[in-house]
Design a protein around this motif. Sequence first.
Motif, PDB file in Angstrom:
ATOM      1  N   ILE A 197      13.452 -82.851  24.102  1.00  0.00           N
ATOM      2  CA  ILE A 197      12.415 -83.742  24.615  1.00  0.00           C
ATOM      3  C   ILE A 197      13.013 -85.086  24.999  1.00  0.00           C
ATOM      4  CG2 ILE A 197      10.290 -84.991  24.024  1.00  0.00           C
ATOM      5  CD1 ILE A 197       9.879 -82.639  21.934  1.00  0.00           C
ATOM      6  N   ARG A 198      12.706 -85.513  26.205  1.00  0.00           N
ATOM      7  CA  ARG A 198      13.126 -86.849  26.630  1.00  0.00           C
ATOM      8  C   ARG A 198      11.887 -87.735  26.746  1.00  0.00           C
ATOM      9  NH1 ARG A 198      17.654 -86.927  31.070  1.00  0.00           N
ATOM     10  NH2 ARG A 198      17.765 -89.060  30.258  1.00  0.00           N
ATOM     11  N   PHE A 199      11.927 -88.833  26.001  1.00  0.00           N
ATOM     12  CA  PHE A 199      10.772 -89.701  25.870  1.00  0.00           C
ATOM     13  C   PHE A 199      11.149 -91.081  26.400  1.00  0.00           C
ATOM     14  CE2 PHE A 199       6.690 -89.955  23.429  1.00  0.00           C
ATOM     15  CZ  PHE A 199       6.403 -91.281  23.688  1.00  0.00           C
ATOM     16  N   LEU A 249      11.606 -91.868  16.875  1.00  0.00           N
ATOM     17  CA  LEU A 249      11.816 -90.740  17.792  1.00  0.00           C
ATOM     18  C   LEU A 249      13.291 -90.372  17.881  1.00  0.00           C
ATOM     19  CD1 LEU A 249       9.311 -91.647  20.666  1.00  0.00           C
ATOM     20  CD2 LEU A 249       9.033 -89.897  18.908  1.00  0.00           C
ATOM     21  N   THR A 295      14.922 -85.016  20.039  1.00  0.00           N
ATOM     22  CA  THR A 295      14.292 -85.967  20.962  1.00  0.00           C
ATOM     23  C   THR A 295      15.230 -87.131  21.266  1.00  0.00           C
ATOM     24  OG1 THR A 295      12.170 -85.441  19.937  1.00  0.00           O
ATOM     25  CG2 THR A 295      12.237 -87.415  21.304  1.00  0.00           C
ATOM     26  N   CYS A 352      14.759 -90.841  22.780  1.00  0.00           N
ATOM     27  CA  CYS A 352      13.839 -91.866  23.263  1.00  0.00           C
ATOM     28  C   CYS A 352      14.643 -92.979  23.925  1.00  0.00           C
ATOM     29  CB  CYS A 352      13.013 -92.423  22.100  1.00  0.00           C
ATOM     30  SG  CYS A 352      11.883 -93.742  22.609  1.00  0.00           S
ATOM     31  N   LEU A 392       4.983 -83.607  19.396  1.00  0.00           N
ATOM     32  CA  LEU A 392       6.213 -83.139  20.045  1.00  0.00           C
ATOM     33  C   LEU A 392       6.450 -81.657  19.764  1.00  0.00           C
ATOM     34  CD1 LEU A 392       8.604 -86.183  19.408  1.00  0.00           C
ATOM     35  CD2 LEU A 392       7.162 -85.727  21.396  1.00  0.00           C
ATOM     36  N   LYS A 405       6.831 -78.833  22.610  1.00  0.00           N
ATOM     37  CA  LYS A 405       8.011 -77.964  22.683  1.00  0.00           C
ATOM     38  C   LYS A 405       7.600 -76.495  22.711  1.00  0.00           C
ATOM     39  CE  LYS A 405      11.594 -78.116  19.631  1.00  0.00           C
ATOM     40  NZ  LYS A 405      12.370 -78.698  18.526  1.00  0.00           N
TER      41      LYS A 405
END
Lengths: 236, 622
Positions: B33-35, B59, B65, B67, B172, B176
């Motif tokens: 995950i890119r936040f 995060l 993840t 962030c 999250l 996912k």
Amino acid sequence: MMKLRIKFSKHGPMVFIGHLDMMRYFQKAMRRAEVDISYSSGFSPHQIMSFAAPLGVGIASNGEYMDIGVDSLTSSDQIKDALNRVMVEGVTIESVKVLPENAENAMSSVAAAKYTISFREKYRPNFDLFGQINDYLDQECILVTKETKKGTKEIDLKPHIYSFTFDPDKKVVSMLVDASSSGNIKPVFVMEDYYKYCGKSAGEFDFIVTREDTYTNIGTDEMPNFVPLDYVGEDY
Amino acid sequence: MLNDEILLKIEKPACYIGGEVNSVMKDKDNVDIRFAMCFPDVYEIGMSHLGIQIIYDMLNRFEDTWCERVYAPWTDLDAVMRENEIPLFALESQEPIKDFDFLGITLQYEMCYTNILQILELSRIPVWSKDRTDADPIVIGGGPCSYNPEPIADFFDLFYIGEGETMYRRLLDLYKEMKKSGHSRDEFLHEAGKLPGIYCPSLYEVTYKEDGTIATFTPKFEDVPATIDKEMVTELSDTYYPLKPVVPFIKVTQDRVVLEIMRGCIRGCRFCQAGQLYRPLRERDVNVLKNYAFEMLKNTGHEEISLSSLSSSDYSQLPELIDYLIEECNRKKINISLPSLRIDAFSLDVMSKVQDVKKSSLTFAPEAGSQRLRDVINKGLTEEVILNGAREAFEGGWNKVKLYFMLGLPTETRDDMEGIAKLSNEIAKVYYETVPKEKRQGRVQIVTSTSFFVPKPFTPFQWAQMSTKEEFLDKAYIVKEAIKSQLNQKSIKYNWHEADVTVLEGVFARGDRKISEVIYHAYKKGCLFDSWSEYFNNELWLQSFEECGVSIDFYTTRKRSEDEIFPWDFISCGVSKEFLLREWKKALDETISPNCRQACQGCGASGYGVGVCTEEKTGVSL
């Protein structure tokens, strides 16, 4: 208090961090690295730290210097390593030397600086850059108009340019110029004047400038002997 | 990354290059995950915000993840990016926001709303949630203004209501899992809208009465909750805290270690939104805080540390914490800054130890000029307490005083306004009575500032009518003239604000979904950086309201009935509407309420069973 001279390099995006912010950066770095730096006395004590020659925004360097005072010291390498552990990418501590007690401070020791200048891709010179360097330097005087806070004044660049060469293979200009507080010469200023001499004009973003090192003069004014600023210090 | 030419042309390149101490780099191929975490204002302001640092740290502690941060490009870079078609990028990877899974936007004040549209447009994300596709990031809002998200609801896919530490992991995980199993964006948003504290505006339908107020506010689906309960950290000593906050290269507004000692407030001032939203008061353990302070100073190298809370004097372990900080910071030559302290013997003693008395000033926030009006707003600060505090301070060497008041509070009369001038004068008088001539260093300097009152959701004053711009300016004029007629007028400097921005704040604070069109309109006309006076353009805003057929007065000066359904009523912040209404009536009755440590007022927050609600009450001492 012992005085140390620290040499560092500055590359990559860090070239966009200005001089005052670099000072703030190093003040915080000293605390992170737990350097036993000396403080001034008074209600709001500040670290004993002074820089040799401010570097303009956008210019990279392999030879920046600052002096700091410390109250205790294990070894030069210990401080170098401790600082390097807390540096950001783009800033590296190159050396840490102990200065003799009577040493002149970094800023007033500065006599000269050496720069290499290359060209941004789309701004490669479209003329024989090498051809006229010697003629340029052989002029009796190199008069230029410099803008100052009080207006403009005419100065002679010639005594402030110690060397000015072009390496056609690497396509880089190399120059050693005056960097003392009284006669500091910006390398881009010389380039612009040389372009003008060649009947060309240089743009604001043509050049990529790197300061290679900063020098002090251990010779005389007539017979200068330029050595890097940390030449006067020793390992501890 | 921006090329050198651009970076050399713009004013502050250091705001856009990333690479700061403690910024987090990860391998994008090794995360799921890119936040992108955004503060929709300039870097110097955004980097000063503790909340972002907390979420950023949390995060990035998640292995799956990464962030990164993004701020509003200043107008110089904004123009360059549009001209050269450069998409907005995150500081760490320097990669386009459009490629991220989430764009989180913190909503700290209403006047940044046009900057949200700037961020979206520069990122090439459709500004309206309904126009986004599976290729766009999920745009999620959070922070205090999300307690009334309706004016900007149509720009967001989700809102996170409450404190960020608790629900992101579940959100999250859900993302996912659903991405992996090939679910669509809409399917994900629907499921996310069922998580506690997560509000998905597109899953709700609003109908309006003929008079423009809300008739119904209902979920479109049976499995979506009708009420969103705020998320809250129950044990503050056992949650995320950024021990290695990012250290900017350039000087930012808050260039120091920030130690959040507690959340919530026991005071119950009736105009204050934070005082209600973050109930109940929860303290961090003093030993945990000592450890945090030590670690954060070491990891940042900052030369200053500041305590953060709504009212630091109410922290029960304050003397122990301050003793530790004074000792530790003296040794390391670090400054201590102590905002939001009540002025009394203890705080004066502490302040004289940590700051230069000659240079620093005392701050009082009486908020209202008369005791009557202070009772209305439940500001438990009497003139006697203020004058005593001032006297002790003058004896201790201080000679600068800052006073903060509000104009336009409910029930305010001319006497209340003139009371501001009188109180300022009384303080000056105390100085001349207390400090003998030979010890004075010129005049005492009193700076009296007034701001204009904006009624906020989830406060007892959410029913209050707001003043018009003209009324506000008349009030400021009355105060100004009253100060001129005081004996010590030469010792008093009076500041007040422009009223245009306040009126807009009033609209946004209690606005509904009809406002989003106005914001979009204003943005398209060129409104941006509205909190920066040099960019605020009231004329364009007024045009936008007119063109969208939206009345400003409906949101600001209109009298609201007790049973009106407010746009934010579907959110529960733990404090009941019945309690707020009770407090509103007590306010009109000029009756004060005791604070949470004295006696419980049954606001509803005791349902969390934590913090001050579990303490033994001291009883009311009047």
